[in-house]
Scaffold this active site. Structure first.
Site, mmCIF file in Angstrom:
data_model
loop_
_atom_site.group_PDB
_atom_site.id
_atom_site.type_symbol
_atom_site.label_atom_id
_atom_site.label_comp_id
_atom_site.label_asym_id
_atom_site.label_seq_id
_atom_site.Cartn_x
_atom_site.Cartn_y
_atom_site.Cartn_z
ATOM 1 N N ASN A 62 1.186 -0.918 0.012
ATOM 2 C CA ASN A 62 0.275 -0.314 -0.094
ATOM 3 C C ASN A 62 1.064 0.908 -0.463
ATOM 4 O OD1 ASN A 62 -1.751 1.875 0.402
ATOM 5 N ND2 ASN A 62 -2.017 1.450 2.118
ATOM 6 N N GLU B 197 -5.123 -5.064 10.681
ATOM 7 C CA GLU B 197 -4.493 -3.946 10.557
ATOM 8 C C GLU B 197 -4.309 -3.489 12.381
ATOM 9 O OE1 GLU B 197 -2.674 -2.542 7.040
ATOM 10 O OE2 GLU B 197 -3.256 -1.857 7.079
ATOM 11 N N GLU C 167 -6.373 4.638 8.304
ATOM 12 C CA GLU C 167 -6.688 5.849 7.876
ATOM 13 C C GLU C 167 -7.770 6.086 7.283
ATOM 14 O OE1 GLU C 167 -1.641 5.483 7.342
ATOM 15 O OE2 GLU C 167 -2.873 5.590 5.275
ATOM 16 N N HIS D 218 -9.074 0.683 5.158
ATOM 17 C CA HIS D 218 -8.345 1.090 5.710
ATOM 18 C C HIS D 218 -8.458 2.206 7.306
ATOM 19 C CE1 HIS D 218 -4.495 2.622 6.698
ATOM 20 N NE2 HIS D 218 -3.285 0.903 5.756
ATOM 21 N N GLY E 172 2.763 2.277 11.076
ATOM 22 C CA GLY E 172 3.363 3.369 10.473
ATOM 23 C C GLY E 172 4.225 3.480 12.307
ATOM 24 N N LYS F 88 -0.156 4.250 -0.597
ATOM 25 C CA LYS F 88 -0.849 5.266 0.674
ATOM 26 C C LYS F 88 -0.076 6.834 -0.456
ATOM 27 C CE LYS F 88 -0.209 3.119 4.427
ATOM 28 N NZ LYS F 88 -0.063 3.340 6.387
ATOM 29 N N SER G 111 3.261 -2.377 10.155
ATOM 30 C CA SER G 111 5.076 -2.370 9.908
ATOM 31 C C SER G 111 5.658 -3.513 9.956
ATOM 32 C CB SER G 111 5.276 -1.912 11.602
ATOM 33 O OG SER G 111 4.948 -0.863 11.441
#
Length: 250
Positions: free
Chosen positions: A9, A166, A96, A94, A172, A11, A211
Site C-alpha cells: 500500500n 491491521e 486511515e 483501511h 507506521g 498510500k 510495520s
C-alpha cells in the site's frame, strides 16, 4: 491451499514517474516466487503502474473506491473506473480511511459489494486501536468489523476476498504485533467468517499488516492462519518489498 498474497500500500506516495521506476526495479526481483504480488498506488499513478507491470506477475490495486458506479459524487472513483484502468484489487476500510475520512463498517460493506459487483478483489481491513486493545476489546472490535463489514455475501464470494488484520497501533509506528498475537486474532477472524459462511471461510486469505519488514515477515508467515501481508512503508523500496515477497527463500 491458500496462495500467499503480499500487497504493498503506497498510500499518498509516488508520482507517475516514481511509480514506473519502482515497478521496473521490482519486476525482476519478484519474478520467480509462488507468492501473489500486488501494489496499490494512488489513483493518479494507477495507469502508469499498470503499464509498468504489464507482462509480469505483479497485480495492481487501488486504495479505495466509492460504492456507486456513476453520479454527482465529486472527488470519488468507482469500480468501473478502476476496472477500466486495469486494477484487479482494491483496499477497503483501511484504518486511515476510518480515522480521517469517516469510514464506517456500513460504508465498508457498501464498498465491498461494489467491488465484487465489478470483479475487483477486495482487501478488507479490520483492526483495533491501542485504547481498544488496552481495554481488552480487541476481539469484540474485530468481530463487529467482520460481521458488519462482510455481511451479505453469497456462496462463492467469501473465498475470493482478502481480509487484512491491521492493528491500528502498529501501522507506521514501528511496533508490530507478535506473530503469536497476530495468529490469535487472524484465527479468530477466520472462525468468525466460518460462523457466518461455513466451511468456505477456510479458503479466505487473511493478511497481517502493521510495520511489516523483511526482518519479521518469516515469523509471521510461519503461522498457520496468516496468508500474507499488507505492507506500508517497506513497499516503497523495491529491495525491501522484494525481500518480504521472497520470504520463503531466506
Amino acid at each position: 491451499m491458500r496462495r500467499p498474497i503480499i500487497a504493498g500500500n503506497w498510500k499518498m506516495h509516488n508520482t507517475t514517474e516514481k511509480a514506473r521506476e519502482l515497478v521496473t526495479l521490482l519486476r525482476p526481483l519478484v519474478g520467480t516466487t509462488g507468492v501473489e504480488v500486488v501494489v496499490c498506488p494512488p489513483f493518479t499513478a494507477i495507469a502508469a503502474t499498470v503499464n509498468a507491470a504489464a507482462g509480469s506477475n505483479i497485480s495492481v490495486g487501488a486504495q479505495d473506491l466509492f460504492w456507486e458506479d456513476w453520479g454527482a459524487y465529486t472527488g470519488e472513483v468507482s469500480g468501473p473506473m478502476l476496472k477500466d484502468l486495469g486494477c484487479r484489487y482494491v483496499i477497503i476500510g483501511h484504518s486511515e480511511r476510518r480515522q480521517y475520512f469517516g469510514e464506517t463498517d456500513a460504508t465498508v460493506n457498501k464498498k465491498l459489494h461494489a467491488a465484487l459487483r465489478h470483479g475487483l478483489v477486495p482487501i478488507v481491513c479490520v483492526g483495533e486501536t491501542l485504547a481498544e486493545r488496552e481495554a481488552g476489546k480487541t476481539l469484540d472490535v474485530v468481530r463487529r468489523q467482520v460481521r458488519e463489514g462482510l455481511k451479505g455475501l453469497v456462496p462463492g464470494q467469501v473465498e475470493t476476498l482478502v481480509v487484512a488484520y491491521e492493528p491500528v497501533w502498529a501501522i507506521g509506528t514501528g511496533r508490530t504485533a507478535t506473530a503469536a498475537d497476530a495468529q490469535e486474532v487472524i484465527a479468530f477472524i477466520r472462525e468468525t467468517l466460518r460462523a457466518m459462511y461455513g466451511e468456505e471461510a477456510k479458503a479466505t486469505r487473511i493478511q497481517y499488516g502493521g510495520s511489516v519488514k523483511p526482518e519479521n515477515i518469516t515469523e509471521l508467515m510461519a503461522q498457520p492462519d496468516i496468508d500474507g501481508a499488507l505492507v506500508g512503508g517497506a513497499s516503497l523500496d523495491a529491495i525491501s518489498f522484494a525481500a518480504i515477497v521472497n520470504y520463503q527463500q531466506k
